[in-house]
Design an enzyme around this catalytic site. Sequence first.
Site, short mmCIF file in Angstrom:
data_model
loop_
_atom_site.label_atom_id
_atom_site.label_comp_id
_atom_site.label_asym_id
_atom_site.label_seq_id
_atom_site.Cartn_x
_atom_site.Cartn_y
_atom_site.Cartn_z
N ASP B 102 0.86 -1.18 0.00
CA ASP B 102 0.00 0.00 0.00
C ASP B 102 0.90 1.23 0.00
OD1 ASP B 102 1.00 0.12 2.53
OD2 ASP B 102 -0.90 -0.25 3.54
N ASP B 280 -7.66 -7.72 0.98
CA ASP B 280 -6.68 -8.09 2.01
C ASP B 280 -7.25 -7.69 3.35
OD1 ASP B 280 -6.02 -5.09 1.38
OD2 ASP B 280 -5.21 -5.51 3.37
N CYS B 318 -12.91 -28.50 7.63
CA CYS B 318 -11.67 -27.89 7.13
C CYS B 318 -10.58 -28.95 6.98
CB CYS B 318 -11.21 -26.80 8.10
SG CYS B 318 -9.63 -26.04 7.64
N CYS B 320 -7.29 -28.29 6.72
CA CYS B 320 -5.95 -27.78 7.02
C CYS B 320 -5.24 -28.67 8.02
CB CYS B 320 -6.01 -26.33 7.50
SG CYS B 320 -6.25 -26.10 9.27
N CYS B 323 -6.54 -28.53 11.65
CA CYS B 323 -7.79 -29.27 11.89
C CYS B 323 -7.59 -30.78 11.76
CB CYS B 323 -8.88 -28.78 10.94
SG CYS B 323 -9.43 -27.10 11.34
N HIS B 349 -4.78 -21.67 10.52
CA HIS B 349 -6.13 -22.15 10.19
C HIS B 349 -6.98 -21.04 9.57
CE1 HIS B 349 -10.17 -23.74 10.44
NE2 HIS B 349 -10.50 -22.65 11.10
#
Lengths: 385, 385
Positions: B102, B280, B318, B320, B323, B349
């Site tokens: 930015d 974002d 999930c 991931c 998890c 996560h």
Amino acid sequence: MSGFFTIHPTNNVTAGNSGTNNGAARAGTLHLPHGMVETPVFMPVGTSATVKAMTRDDLTEIGFEIILSNTYHLYLRPGTEVIQAAGGLHEFMRWDRNILTDSGGFQVFSLAPFRKISAEGVKFRSHIDGSYHVLTPESVVDIQTILNSDIQMQLDVCTPWETPHKDAVQALKTTADWLSRAKKRWLWQKEQGYEGALFGIAQGNFYKDLREESAALTIAADTPGIAIGGLSVGEPADIFFEYLSFTAALLPPEKPRYVMGIGTPEYILAAIESGVDMFDCVLPTRTGRTGRVFTHRGELSLKKLDRRLDFAPLDADCDCKVCRTYSRAYLRHLFKAQEILCSMLASYHNLYFLHDLVKKSRAAIAEGRFLDFKSDFLKKYAEGE
Amino acid sequence: MSGFFTIHPTNNVTAGNSGTNNGAARAGTLHLPHGMVETPVFMPVGTSATVKAMTRDDLTEIGFEIILSNTYHLYLRPGTEVIQAAGGLHEFMRWDRNILTDSGGFQVFSLAPFRKISAEGVKFRSHIDGSYHVLTPESVVDIQTILNSDIQMQLDVCTPWETPHKDAVQALKTTADWLSRAKKRWLWQKEQGYEGALFGIAQGNFYKDLREESAALTIAADTPGIAIGGLSVGEPADIFFEYLSFTAALLPPEKPRYVMGIGTPEYILAAIESGVDMFDCVLPTRTGRTGRVFTHRGELSLKKLDRRLDFAPLDADCDCKVCRTYSRAYLRHLFKAQEILCSMLASYHNLYFLHDLVKKSRAAIAEGRFLDFKSDFLKKYAEGE
């Protein structure tokens, strides 16, 4: 516990005809429920069911075969019943290699705002919420059995530097009594299916007669391994080294020897030279979180301004992924910006460094050149950059 | 910038003959110096040259193709000269995929204890050490060029909710003037070899006439992409949604559209529906550090006592590694014990969750069923456990 600990033969390649160049150092293998552990071994400390700022994948990647966790902390938080419900500590924290737990005795003495020792056990207040608790030799075995520790420690009475002789006598007598009670309970738990080992702890403060007496009582209890307690409690370094080697030499060679709270390269190498097989310390992760890292040329502080434009790795002689990837300038920036990643990377590097030091020590012992390895390492370590 | 952004054709498989079921959503590909980026895309925020509590390996493993970093923070610490000496931000933080930065404008307004806008630029005091600094449209292009950002943003004037019309007019006029100066500087930097893209920022506060005017001025500057600024500045959610879709519809379809500071599933899905391609937010990592995690059935707080013996994964839907490995009870324990590992795992996560949400959104858009996907997701998300 036949086959619990095997000591490897040493090939004497450097010391001529008169024996090896290893001092009292030896290399061996511990055969534990969650796999073999090569000794000498440095064990990272996972106080509250995690090694701080490290994942289990990090620990596995470095090659650790055993970590330590603290019974006192786990008993208070999350509480034994939570870990029991999870199916034990390995399952709770999802670590499938070995875990050694201490008895909680040392934390009761160092952390609890109140404690009172009786023949029965120790009453104390929690440093977290002030609640009262009692630990006995039996309950400490039971808790560590619930944790499913691969190696558990007896409840003992640890005395500080400058304890009077008569108090040190009382502490070692209580410790010996508690060991016989702990062993009885441990044998009962084994009958119920528990597979972990129990270690007794030799005390005796800084009196050689008491060290001898306590070692003899601990040896007589015939546990699979023996810990040397009551060191690193405020004494000068030379006294530490003297009592470490004095006590280690009193212990039977066929059993593994463990000293708690050793985490600098100098202390680790001295312990190995004295014939100690196992040690642990919070130092590598704690100093990592304060921006201090080990290098082969001594400690390095990330705070220093002259690292601002230093794009060299933390330690040019280290093969860890942190040293192969990042610069001192970047790590220094992360430290100044108080980024968690700094703790993660510095802890990883420091643990890798000690693991590597001990691994190289094992190789040197196998080749009968440990004392040369030690003096070469310490010479460079003292030189600085 | 021919070929900078390509929009994918949509296969309409669910919406019958009358067109797709995608609203204004579209999927595409950004072609950037450090590789392609599939859009819509959620970009994790690495404020100080790291995404908090995440390693670059974590980010790569999840699949992020671009992250955001903050010019204001990097300019103040470690300072542009450190990153220049490292060879740019990618090299400094060792991230070999894309980086969007930015302009620093938003942080000057939200973090600096003092700032004064003039036609020339903005003078401000550092929130770190109180030192005075000046940023101009040109210097901000130069700084981001030194960072070697794959996408850089113009310096703009961001106004809060409830700004009077005349002040909003002044802000958009200054923003438009600064864009023309930024573009001139950016074109010059491109001649010197810089390969990154510049995005203009459309402002206009919460006045539709000013949104139209600012959009027209931004479009006229013809930058490779356009950001929608001045949203998420304190307005109610319905106003946010209204002005988001109103402004997005003003922009040329062939250019990528970016909205800053969007990080909840509801806002992300609304942005995608409005035809926004990039967004974002610090939210997934910031809430992770406070023990709050996304699940397919709404947000879950690790603080709650009823998670103490809850051995289910954070989110049963999930995939991931957190998890697939750890229980809520363990994560709750880590949170209560203030272990860094809790921040690491919860951040991982949460970022995986949003990456997965956006990936599934792209697949739904490709198959012309995005609005169905969105309503199904939000229905379950609102249901709770």
